[in-house]
Design a protein around this motif. Structure first.
Motif, PDB file in Angstrom:
ATOM      1  N   ASP A 115       0.849  -1.192   0.000  1.00 26.86           N
ATOM      2  CA  ASP A 115       0.000   0.000   0.000  1.00 26.86           C
ATOM      3  C   ASP A 115       0.883   1.240   0.000  1.00 26.86           C
ATOM      4  OD1 ASP A 115       0.960  -0.228   2.538  1.00 26.86           O
ATOM      5  OD2 ASP A 115      -0.972  -0.015   3.538  1.00 26.86           O
ATOM      6  N   HIS A 163      -0.384   6.630 -10.418  1.00 31.34           N
ATOM      7  CA  HIS A 163      -1.213   6.480  -9.217  1.00 31.34           C
ATOM      8  C   HIS A 163      -2.615   6.997  -9.468  1.00 31.34           C
ATOM      9  CE1 HIS A 163       2.854   6.431  -7.306  1.00 31.34           C
ATOM     10  NE2 HIS A 163       2.282   5.406  -6.729  1.00 31.34           N
ATOM     11  N   GLU A 167      -8.325   5.571  -1.119  1.00 37.92           N
ATOM     12  CA  GLU A 167      -7.439   4.494  -1.572  1.00 37.92           C
ATOM     13  C   GLU A 167      -6.570   4.937  -2.742  1.00 37.92           C
ATOM     14  OE1 GLU A 167      -9.255   0.637  -2.530  1.00 37.92           O
ATOM     15  OE2 GLU A 167     -10.883   1.270  -1.192  1.00 37.92           O
ATOM     16  N   HIS A 213      -4.362   3.356  -5.921  1.00 41.11           N
ATOM     17  CA  HIS A 213      -4.055   2.176  -6.717  1.00 41.11           C
ATOM     18  C   HIS A 213      -2.916   2.496  -7.671  1.00 41.11           C
ATOM     19  CE1 HIS A 213      -8.535   0.760  -6.256  1.00 41.11           C
ATOM     20  NE2 HIS A 213      -7.893   0.803  -5.122  1.00 41.11           N
ATOM     21  N   GLN A 224     -13.776  -0.167  -7.765  1.00 39.22           N
ATOM     22  CA  GLN A 224     -12.946  -1.329  -7.475  1.00 39.22           C
ATOM     23  C   GLN A 224     -12.613  -1.321  -5.991  1.00 39.22           C
ATOM     24  OE1 GLN A 224     -13.698  -1.573 -10.974  1.00 39.22           O
ATOM     25  NE2 GLN A 224     -12.376  -3.245 -10.303  1.00 39.22           N
ATOM     26  N   ARG A 265     -10.285  -2.404  -2.560  1.00 37.66           N
ATOM     27  CA  ARG A 265      -8.858  -2.310  -2.261  1.00 37.66           C
ATOM     28  C   ARG A 265      -8.163  -3.515  -2.872  1.00 37.66           C
ATOM     29  NH1 ARG A 265      -6.240   0.772   1.396  1.00 37.66           N
ATOM     30  NH2 ARG A 265      -8.175   1.463   2.383  1.00 37.66           N
ATOM     31  N   GLN A 266      -7.013  -3.276  -3.488  1.00 37.82           N
ATOM     32  CA  GLN A 266      -6.306  -4.377  -4.135  1.00 37.82           C
ATOM     33  C   GLN A 266      -4.917  -4.566  -3.527  1.00 37.82           C
ATOM     34  OE1 GLN A 266      -4.818  -2.058  -8.039  1.00 37.82           O
ATOM     35  NE2 GLN A 266      -6.734  -3.146  -8.408  1.00 37.82           N
ATOM     36  N   TYR A 271     -13.051   3.036 -13.352  1.00 35.05           N
ATOM     37  CA  TYR A 271     -12.368   4.210 -12.810  1.00 35.05           C
ATOM     38  C   TYR A 271     -12.859   5.438 -13.540  1.00 35.05           C
ATOM     39  CZ  TYR A 271      -9.196   1.218 -10.279  1.00 35.05           C
ATOM     40  OH  TYR A 271      -8.676   0.305  -9.409  1.00 35.05           O
TER      41      TYR A 271
END
Lengths: 146, 146
Positions: A40, A97, A105, A107, A142, A144-145, B127
């Motif tokens: 993260d 990003h 969040e 990603h 989406q 959290r990945q 997104y």
DNA sequence: CTAGGTGCAAAAGGTTTGCGGTTAA
DNA sequence: TTAACCGCAAACCTTTTGCACCTAG
């Protein structure tokens, strides 16, 4: 695998530090492990909390100093989105990003060679690029990945 | 031209303020004019200096407040490169920033539709993009381009 | 042994806020 | 008239620094 993840990390860290003339310390090592340990984008305060589980007496100033060293060694990337506290990121490859306005969040999106060269072609002759930053802000559906 | 540059600016400013329910004030107007007046990327301190030539008693806090209002109205863009003070920019079209490590100069590069859509295609379905920031750091042999 | 690193507290630097007085609507 | 805004100073938040002690080489 001959060597554990941790021992490979330690080698990477130690050789990168040595190359720049820095000493290996347990604080630097702990900060580095914490950042690699979770994919993260923690800030210094969050890193302090995580490192204190291992080194309960480490100070925020030392965390900042360690982070500066790690960034300087190219082991960790510092990410600045708007004016919020700097984030630190173990992903060293070229990536963009995305920050979700709703959840906060962040990603990562890895960039392929074609995208990178089309980005770099924005600049005319006479400009030499050391680094670029590409970030998006918006909303995403989406999760959290990690 | 029927109307002067300044009177068109004033109209743009007043209607944008009104749309958001803000009042027109001479401080907001002066800050706005200063930013439009020179195509560079001043920070709040520099804007204070320039505005004081017209309003000698304006304070830094008021400059910050005016800037926040102008950004909120979409009249001015706030640019954050690394951790240095925010810069303010009158260029509202899509563009990238290049910062020269040696001189500190910042150059704008307008982006065409094709480049923008290739940037936006980095993100997958799900997104939605409100805004993006693209900046480069490096060195350039081009002079200041005002 | 000693240069470099840590931990703490204090300072720095950019930005925001609270408050009493002022101004646009 | 009154809610919004200004100017000032103080507060805030993130990050850096100074200093006495500690530690890796």
């Amino acid at each position: 695998m001959r060597y554990s993840l941790k021992s490979r990390q330690k080698q990477t860290l130690d050789s990168a530090l040595k190359r720049k003339g820095f000493r290996p310390t347990k604080q630097r090592s702990a900060v580095y492990e914490v950042i690699l340990g979770k994919k993260d984008h923690p800030n210094a305060e969050e890193i302090l909390l995580r490192v204190r589980r291992v080194l309960p007496t480490i100070s925020l100033a030392t965390v900042y100093n360690c982070l500066e060293t790690l960034v300087d060694c190219g082991l960790v990337r510092q990410v600045n989105l708007d004016r919020s506290p700097s984030l630190f990121c173990p992903n060293l490859g070229p990536h963009a990003h995305f920050k979700c306005k709703k959840t906060g969040e962040i990603h990562d999106f890895d960039l392929d060679k074609a995208t990178i060269s089309s980005l770099e072609s924005i600049l005319p002759e006479g400009y030499s690029i050391e680094r670029f930053d590409l970030s998006f802000i918006g909303t995403s559906n989406q999760g959290r990945q990690n």
